[in-house]
Design an enzyme around this catalytic site. Structure first.
Site, PDB file in Angstrom:
ATOM      1  CD  GLU A  46      -1.316  -2.334   2.144  1.00 21.42           C
ATOM      2  OE1 GLU A  46      -2.098  -2.960   2.871  1.00 21.42           O
ATOM      3  OE2 GLU A  46      -0.086  -2.604   2.057  1.00 21.42           O
ATOM      4  CB  THR A 190      17.497 -36.033  -0.368  1.00 16.80           C
ATOM      5  OG1 THR A 190      16.305 -36.828  -0.382  1.00 16.80           O
ATOM      6  CG2 THR A 190      17.602 -35.263  -1.671  1.00 16.80           C
ATOM      7  CG  ASP A 194      19.860 -37.068  -4.892  1.00 15.12           C
ATOM      8  OD1 ASP A 194      20.268 -38.219  -5.141  1.00 15.12           O
ATOM      9  OD2 ASP A 194      18.661 -36.774  -4.789  1.00 15.12           O
ATOM     10  N   GLY A 291      13.117 -37.095  -0.422  1.00 14.09           N
ATOM     11  CA  GLY A 291      12.710 -38.359  -1.010  1.00 14.09           C
ATOM     12  C   GLY A 291      11.498 -38.960  -0.321  1.00 14.09           C
TER      13      GLY A 291
END
Length: 354
Positions: A46, A190, A194, A291
């Protein structure tokens, strides 16, 4: 209001702990000012719209996606600024669930003689402000579970071997979703399998990466991981158990990682406590890319508000890792499929809490 909503979405992932609000000022059929919440949550939408409108705001109408604030925080109340600008009418999509506002902003405007209309665009605004609403009402972030599934329901090859399941177009969409999230969460499994970056890597969006959160009860995250190596560039928060070794915490902290601790349960870290911790730190929109272990645990705890399933036409084979066990699949089935979209060769299915 549609324009205000579109403007507000520009701030998704960048305004936490404040909501990403959009505002448009209209006078005599012309747009004279527009604004959206700025990075870090201030200035508010605003105030930005009023600044752009200047003297033209007098007698004008403001369209805003959330009730203007009425309390003194780190900046003066937007409701006071609207009154001071001499506006004639405010069209607000939603009342703010923040107990410090909760109708007081609208009341302040009405007391000043400003006409107030509430509810236009409410459905879209509830979706855009889902993180703010969830944090205010339930003390946790809005949890978005993202999974890529093969045609035969697998999330990885046997042994968690790296395997691209979806195509490039779907992966680009995921990077956009990351950029619109406050934080992205994975489990230590994970992280170890990875070695991900978890950043938003679309062109021109390197500064839009979310906070990266790793659930790591015993503090096993390698110091040489890509997450740790980049912790001073994009924040990394590791959430450990109370009993995790202090020496490991000190080594991670020396490299710029922020280590937090929560209590553990028999199944691992207390996920409700994890989400409460993240909310207390200001996180409103949490993308979960872990995962099947993390996904299943969140589903079992009924802590998933939105599931985004990217389904591939490719199959992985019987030795691949299943996305869900039967219990998690049963919980997922209680979410409502609201949208499907073809993204290149893949299909995105969006499920929402009812």
């Amino acid at each position: 209001m549609d324009l205000a909503l579109a403007l507000g979405r520009r701030g998704l992932g960048r305004t936490w702990p404040n909501p990403a609000v959009g505002a448009v000022i209209v006078k005599d059929g012309f747009i004279v000012g527009r604004g959206w919440t700025q990075p870090g949550g201030r200035p508010h939408a605003e105030v930005e719209a009023l600044r752009r409108a200047g003297a033209s705001a007098r007698g004008a109408t403001l369209y805003v996606t959330l009730e203007p604030c009425s309390h003194f925080g780190k900046s003066p109340p937007c409701a006071h600024a609207i009154v001071a600008a001499g506006m004639a009418r405010v069209v607000s999509a939603l009342e703010d669930p923040n107990p410090e506002v909760a109708g007081r902003g609208h009341a302040r405007l009405r007391d000043a003689g400003i006409a107030v209309e509430v509810g236009r665009g409410a459905a879209a605004a509830r979706r855009d402000h889902a993180g703010h609403i969830r944090r205010m009402r339930d003390g946790r972030p809005h949890v978005i579970l993202k999974l890529a599934l093969s045609a035969d329901g697998k999330v990885a090859a046997a042994g968690r071997l790296p395997l691209p399941i979806t195509g490039e177009a779907a992966r680009e969409r995921v990077h956009l979703i990351r950029a619109q999230s406050d934080a992205i969460l994975i489990g230590i499994g994970t992280a170890l399998a990875d070695d991900p970056m978890l950043t938003a890597r679309l062109p021109g969006m390197s500064g839009y990466s979310p906070v990266r959160v790793v659930l790591d009860g015993a503090l096993r995250l390698p110091l040489g991981s890509r997450l740790v190596k980049t912790a001073r560039e994009v924040p990394v928060w590791v959430i450990a158990g109370i009993e995790a070794p202090r020496s490991a915490e000190e080594r991670l902290q020396a490299l710029g990682v922020d280590v937090c601790r929560v209590k553990a349960t028999t199944g691992g870290l207390d996920l409700a406590a994890v989400l409460e911790l993240l909310a207390n730190r200001g996180i409103t929109r949490l993308l979960v890319e872990g995962g099947p272990t993390v996904a299943g645990a969140l589903l079992a705890a009924d802590l998933v508000d939105e599931a985004m399933l990217f389904r591939s036409s490719k199959s992985v084979g019987v030795d691949g890792i299943e996305a869900f066990d039967q219990a998690a699949a049963a919980v997922l089935s209680r979410l409502t499929l609201t949208e499907t979209e073809q993204i290149g060769p893949d299909r995105l299915e969006l499920y929402l809490r009812g």
